[in-house]
Motif scaffolding. Structure first.
Motif, PDB file in Angstrom:
ATOM      1  N   GLY A 134       0.894  -1.227  -0.035  1.00  0.00           N
ATOM      2  CA  GLY A 134       0.034  -0.017   0.156  1.00  0.00           C
ATOM      3  C   GLY A 134       0.885   1.220  -0.064  1.00  0.00           C
ATOM      4  O   GLY A 134       1.851   1.187   0.527  1.00  0.00           O
ATOM      5  N   ASN A 159      -6.161   5.093  -1.703  1.00  0.00           N
ATOM      6  CA  ASN A 159      -6.463   3.294  -1.887  1.00  0.00           C
ATOM      7  C   ASN A 159      -5.107   2.926  -3.085  1.00  0.00           C
ATOM      8  O   ASN A 159      -5.676   2.043  -3.914  1.00  0.00           O
ATOM      9  N   GLN A 182      -5.443   2.882  -8.010  1.00  0.00           N
ATOM     10  CA  GLN A 182      -5.618   3.988  -7.181  1.00  0.00           C
ATOM     11  C   GLN A 182      -6.957   4.660  -7.511  1.00  0.00           C
ATOM     12  O   GLN A 182      -7.476   4.361  -8.554  1.00  0.00           O
TER      13      GLN A 182
END
Length: 230
Positions: A134, A159, A182
């Motif tokens: 991440g 994200n 993303q």
């Protein structure tokens, strides 16, 4: 809307690093240039963006590169020319969010008697990418003040995840890439729009391909590396 599109394109393309010495991604040498061609969901060309590294400086352990960007529309008309800076320290590259708003655009608004305030979070990309990793969120917000009216523009990258590794072939060559997914959320005057995207990133080259989708997952546009000179 043109303002948002240009900021959004900058935000996507500069979501990657530019350094040989302190990053694995993108060369950081003066004179290096590369070109991306933007197409719509039907494959029709909508514009071309040319980048070139015009200056590299090393001060106090920080390497800073100046990147020149020129965006030309599908008719060959030059729409925007802008410079922005990327800094590299240790194993992380940061793109200053202030640089994502072109000086030419700011001058146009200032000449019209408007005021602009910019805030946000720098875009970061570490060297040690791995599948499943991440990445930190990033954003830029612009408040435009004018007589009798204020306008707020915000673009968030949320994200951010390294999804997989994949081979990609473009007119510039064949590349082994990490694929980063993303969610890009834009907001103008309280109206939000979500645009998921995928970014193909190659070692020593940078962004090779980028695709943007609507909330249903349908492709809306693509940017592809079509020229590379390093």
């Amino acid at each position: 809307m043109r303002t948002l599109i240009l900021i959004y394109c900058l935000f996507l393309v500069t979501s990657v690093a530019f350094s040989q010495n302190c990053s694995k991604y993108y060369p950081m040498e003066e004179g290096t240039s590369f070109q991306y061609t933007m197409t719509n969901k039907k494959g029709k060309t909508e514009g071309v963006t040319d980048y070139s590294i015009t200056n590299v400086e090393n001060t106090g352990g920080v390497t800073t590169a100046t990147m020149n960007m020129k965006f030309t529309d599908e008719k060959g008309k030059e729409i925007l020319v802008s410079d922005y800076k990327i800094s590299c320290t240790g194993d992380v590259v940061k793109i200053d969010y202030n640089s994502l708003v072109p000086a030419q655009m700011m001058k146009q608004y200032t000449d019209m008697g408007m005021e602009m305030e910019i805030s946000g979070t720098d875009i970061e990309l570490p060297n040690n990418l791995s599948v499943g990793q991440g990445l930190e969120d990033a954003n830029v917000a612009i408040a435009i003040k004018m007589t009798g009216m204020n306008m707020n523009i915000k673009v968030d990258q949320l994200n951010r995840v390294v999804e997989k590794k994949e081979s990609v072939t473009t007119p510039a060559g064949n590349f082994e890439c990490y694929v980063i997914t993303q969610d890009n959320i834009s907001e103008i005057m309280g109206v939000k729009q979500t645009m998921p995207s995928k970014l193909w990133l190659a070692e020593g080259v940078g962004m090779v391909k980028q695709e943007t989708y609507n909330k249903k997952g349908d492709l809306t546009n693509q940017m592809l590396l079509t020229k590379l000179n390093n």
